[in-house]
Design a protein around this motif. Structure first.
Motif, PDB file in Angstrom:
ATOM      1  N   UNK A  64      -5.121  -8.477   1.441  1.00 66.03           N
ATOM      2  CA  UNK A  64      -5.478  -9.232   2.356  1.00 66.03           C
ATOM      3  C   UNK A  64      -6.484  -8.355   3.727  1.00 66.03           C
ATOM      4  N   UNK A  65      -6.673  -7.109   3.365  1.00 68.98           N
ATOM      5  CA  UNK A  65      -7.429  -6.427   4.572  1.00 68.98           C
ATOM      6  C   UNK A  65      -8.880  -6.273   3.845  1.00 68.98           C
ATOM      7  N   UNK A  78       2.005  -5.885   6.650  1.00 69.38           N
ATOM      8  CA  UNK A  78       1.080  -6.908   6.438  1.00 69.38           C
ATOM      9  C   UNK A  78       1.494  -7.935   5.210  1.00 69.38           C
ATOM     10  N   UNK A  79       1.879  -7.363   4.216  1.00 66.15           N
ATOM     11  CA  UNK A  79       2.166  -8.102   2.949  1.00 66.15           C
ATOM     12  C   UNK A  79       3.386  -9.171   3.332  1.00 66.15           C
ATOM     13  N   UNK A  80       4.555  -8.692   4.157  1.00 65.47           N
ATOM     14  CA  UNK A  80       5.448  -9.487   4.808  1.00 65.47           C
ATOM     15  C   UNK A  80       5.134 -10.580   5.807  1.00 65.47           C
ATOM     16  N   UNK A  81       4.054 -10.434   6.374  1.00 63.90           N
ATOM     17  CA  UNK A  81       3.407 -11.515   7.131  1.00 63.90           C
ATOM     18  C   UNK A  81       2.790 -12.535   6.379  1.00 63.90           C
ATOM     19  N   UNK A  82       2.518 -12.346   5.317  1.00 62.63           N
ATOM     20  CA  UNK A  82       1.770 -13.172   4.119  1.00 62.63           C
ATOM     21  C   UNK A  82       3.248 -13.862   3.405  1.00 62.63           C
ATOM     22  N   UNK A  83       4.354 -13.608   3.556  1.00 63.17           N
ATOM     23  CA  UNK A  83       5.404 -14.110   2.886  1.00 63.17           C
ATOM     24  C   UNK A  83       5.367 -13.273   1.540  1.00 63.17           C
ATOM     25  N   UNK A  84       4.698 -12.281   1.129  1.00 63.88           N
ATOM     26  CA  UNK A  84       4.680 -11.346   0.253  1.00 63.88           C
ATOM     27  C   UNK A  84       5.443 -10.063  -0.049  1.00 63.88           C
ATOM     28  N   UNK A  85       5.324  -9.167  -0.689  1.00 59.68           N
ATOM     29  CA  UNK A  85       5.662  -7.972  -0.756  1.00 59.68           C
ATOM     30  C   UNK A  85       4.678  -6.902  -1.269  1.00 59.68           C
ATOM     31  N   UNK A  86       4.846  -5.787  -1.061  1.00 60.57           N
ATOM     32  CA  UNK A  86       3.858  -4.734  -1.671  1.00 60.57           C
ATOM     33  C   UNK A  86       4.047  -4.919  -3.233  1.00 60.57           C
ATOM     34  N   UNK A 169       2.079  -8.799  -3.456  1.00 53.99           N
ATOM     35  CA  UNK A 169       2.335  -9.760  -4.552  1.00 53.99           C
ATOM     36  C   UNK A 169       3.465 -10.975  -4.041  1.00 53.99           C
ATOM     37  N   UNK A 170       3.164 -12.099  -4.667  1.00 55.01           N
ATOM     38  CA  UNK A 170       3.906 -12.792  -4.432  1.00 55.01           C
ATOM     39  C   UNK A 170       4.294 -14.102  -5.504  1.00 55.01           C
ATOM     40  N   UNK A 171       5.388 -14.795  -5.573  1.00 49.74           N
ATOM     41  CA  UNK A 171       5.678 -15.850  -6.708  1.00 49.74           C
ATOM     42  C   UNK A 171       5.198 -17.120  -6.124  1.00 49.74           C
ATOM     43  N   UNK A 172       4.357 -17.789  -6.845  1.00 47.04           N
ATOM     44  CA  UNK A 172       4.005 -19.236  -6.637  1.00 47.04           C
ATOM     45  C   UNK A 172       3.993 -20.153  -7.879  1.00 47.04           C
TER      46      UNK A 172
END
Length: 175
Positions: A64-65, A78-86, A169-172
């Motif tokens: 994201x950055x 920052x990852x958490x703010x996007x609903x994700x995790x490292x 990373x996030x699951x979609x």
């Protein structure tokens, strides 16, 4: 109260026209509402950010950055703010197998066994390189920065205060 001996049967001709028009309007309103609900449900689904992202099936990997402005805690937040995790090392390996190619070291999460035989949370920085590119070094693969981290583990750990990018990373839902 009136008791009927036979079931009451109404025909269209017996229902007032105004009542028919009103029920037709209600049906149209319900159909329009269903379309709006479906659109809202679709909009609420997690999506891979359009810029600087890589999707493999249901896994979305993104930076994201896109610069070296984050320490480990900032990358995590920052990852958490996007609903994700490292991302984990295995998620980055999946991305690399699908030809992900980034030219920046980014934080990922991980555990390493320290000299005391206990596992410690360490910050790992990695650059997934599927091809060589000018300005990104000659290495190809999961390229880890090889400094010593705070728990004394060699090969890929950094002081958690070091500023790098972040791989989230996030699951979609798959494309």
């Amino acid at each position: 109260m009136i008791k009927l001996q036979k079931p009451l049967v109404l025909t269209i001709g017996m229902i007032p026209t105004a009542a028919l028009a009103q029920s037709s309007s209600i049906v149209e309103d319900l159909q329009a509402l269903k379309v709006k609900v479906a659109a809202l449900e679709e909009a609420a689904k997690p999506k891979c950010p359009a810029e600087n992202s890589f999707q493999i099936g249901s896994l979305c990997i993104f930076d994201p950055l896109k610069n070296y402005g984050l320490d480990y805690g900032g990358a995590f937040a920052l990852c958490k703010a996007f609903g994700a995790d490292l991302c984990t090392r295995s998620e980055m390996s999946v991305a690399l197998s699908a030809n992900a190619n980034y030219c920046a070291y980014g934080w990922i999460k991980g555990l390493e066994q320290g000299p005391d035989d206990n596992f410690h949370r360490v910050g790992r920085t990695v650059m997934p390189r599927s091809i060589q590119a000018a300005g990104c070094g000659d290495a190809v693969g999961l390229v880890f920065e090889s400094n010593e981290d705070i728990s004394g583990v060699q090969g890929g750990g950094l002081e958690l205060a070091t500023h790098r990018s972040a791989y989230c990373c996030m699951q979609i839902e798959p494309n």
